[in-house]
Design a protein around this motif. Structure first.
Motif, PDB file in Angstrom:
ATOM      1  N   ALA A 143       0.886  -1.080  -0.038  1.00 43.43           N
ATOM      2  CA  ALA A 143       0.194  -0.036  -0.014  1.00 43.43           C
ATOM      3  C   ALA A 143       0.832   1.016   0.019  1.00 43.43           C
ATOM      4  N   GLY A 144       0.282   2.167  -0.724  1.00 41.45           N
ATOM      5  CA  GLY A 144       1.245   3.486  -0.914  1.00 41.45           C
ATOM      6  C   GLY A 144       1.882   3.434  -2.148  1.00 41.45           C
ATOM      7  N   PRO A 145       2.782   4.358  -2.499  1.00 38.70           N
ATOM      8  CA  PRO A 145       3.312   4.803  -3.600  1.00 38.70           C
ATOM      9  C   PRO A 145       4.240   3.578  -4.092  1.00 38.70           C
ATOM     10  N   ASN A 146       3.868   2.923  -5.264  1.00 40.11           N
ATOM     11  CA  ASN A 146       4.825   2.061  -5.565  1.00 40.11           C
ATOM     12  C   ASN A 146       6.204   2.165  -5.915  1.00 40.11           C
ATOM     13  N   GLU A 147       7.174   1.432  -5.456  1.00 36.02           N
ATOM     14  CA  GLU A 147       8.607   1.674  -5.690  1.00 36.02           C
ATOM     15  C   GLU A 147       8.929   0.707  -6.976  1.00 36.02           C
ATOM     16  N   ASP A 148       9.145   1.507  -8.232  1.00 37.23           N
ATOM     17  CA  ASP A 148       9.097   0.880  -9.597  1.00 37.23           C
ATOM     18  C   ASP A 148      10.568   0.051  -9.522  1.00 37.23           C
ATOM     19  N   HIS A 149      11.442   0.439  -8.865  1.00 37.22           N
ATOM     20  CA  HIS A 149      12.791  -0.332  -8.604  1.00 37.22           C
ATOM     21  C   HIS A 149      12.607  -1.662  -8.072  1.00 37.22           C
ATOM     22  N   TRP A 150      11.681  -1.807  -6.947  1.00 40.17           N
ATOM     23  CA  TRP A 150      11.278  -2.993  -6.386  1.00 40.17           C
ATOM     24  C   TRP A 150      10.335  -4.122  -7.088  1.00 40.17           C
TER      25      TRP A 150
END
Ligand code: HPA
Length: 273
Positions: A143-150
């Motif tokens: 939940a929350g902004p997605n970390e695209d790096h992850w």
């Protein structure tokens, strides 16, 4: 960079400096199952308390140590003990060790736990290979902004528990003559144990076992594109028609008894992978 990711990277750098390696395999040991780390030749040991930003459990049955070891050239990082939502930790803190393992390059993750039996055919001491889960915690670590790096925003959970690892666990357990069950793990928030009505409900919705961990770690690991193998030790079996009290001492004692078989199973699975 967001502060959480910054912390994960700092922790991974700290561990990498201590172990001088990029382990491909990861293991989290659940309540009473820390002995599983002994399945591997030890190379380094770091207490969670000495590890920057690392959340640690205050419970008995969870030593709180990072163990780095190897077996036949395969390097494994073992998280001996985990923290839980019911201790007041957030989903992000619960999966912090998983994100650190992702940064260290872990590709294959074994999650172990102690769980209550919901399926009436289970017995205390059974080893359960988790084929799927139901997240009933009411929260999600993504939940929350997605970390695209992850990982991607909407990770597919159709094969959350890796079918190849499940098949391998079945073959290895048959070879070792260690009986296993296969079933669905329901993850609850806890810490109160389940009422008889909740056990009937869990049976109805298709759960075979219940516990207070693992589902968030699996979600983060799938997001990280790791292959996940989940293993529960059934420490007590619920009978909603004749409820019997469960104590944490009994849970730890049953889990500890199953530890050596589980260690053997995990070691042989890694060697066969
Ligand atoms: N419920 C939840 N978690 C558990 C149980 C249980 O009955 N046994 C061991 N962990």
């Amino acid at each position: 960079m967001n502060p959480y990711m910054q912390q994960v990277i700092e922790t991974a750098q700290f561990i990498r400096k201590r172990i001088h390696a990029d382990p491909e395999y990861g293991l989290v040991t659940g309540t009473g199952l820390a002995v599983c780390a002994e399945a591997f030749e030890p190379i380094a040991s770091i207490p969670y308390r000495e590890t920057p930003h690392f959340p640690f459990s205050t419970l008995s049955g969870h030593p709180g140590r990072i163990q780095f070891g190897s077996t036949s050239g395969k390097q494994i990082i073992v998280m001996q003990g985990r923290c839980h939502l019911y201790e007041g930790y957030s989903p992000g803190q619960v999966v912090f060790p998983i994100r650190v393992m992702q940064e260290l390059g872990v590709r294959i993750l074994i999650l172990s736990n102690a769980a209550g039996g919901v399926n009436p055919q289970y017995h205390s001491g059974d080893i359960l290979i988790i084929t799927d889960h139901i997240n009933l915690t009411g929260s999600n670590p993504l939940a929350g902004p997605n970390e695209d790096h992850w990982g991607v925003r909407f990770p597919d959970m159709g094969l959350a528990y890796d079918p190849q690892l499940i098949r391998l666990a079945a073959t290895v357990s048959a070879d070792l003559k260690i009986p296993i069950k296969m079933g669905v793990y329901a993850g609850l928030h806890g810490p109160s144990l389940e009422t008889p009505a909740e056990i009937r409900y869990l049976r109805l919705i298709g759960a075979d076992a219940v516990g207070f961990s693992t589902v968030h770690e699996t979600i983060a690991a799938v997001h990280a594109r790791m292959a996940v193998l989940g293993i529960s030790i059934i420490t007590n079996v619920h009978n909603p028609e004749k409820p019997e009290p469960t104590t944490v001492e009994a849970v730890i004692s049953v889990a500890e008894k199953a530890g050596p078989s589980l260690s053997k199973l995990i070691r042989t699975i890694l060697l066969s992978f």
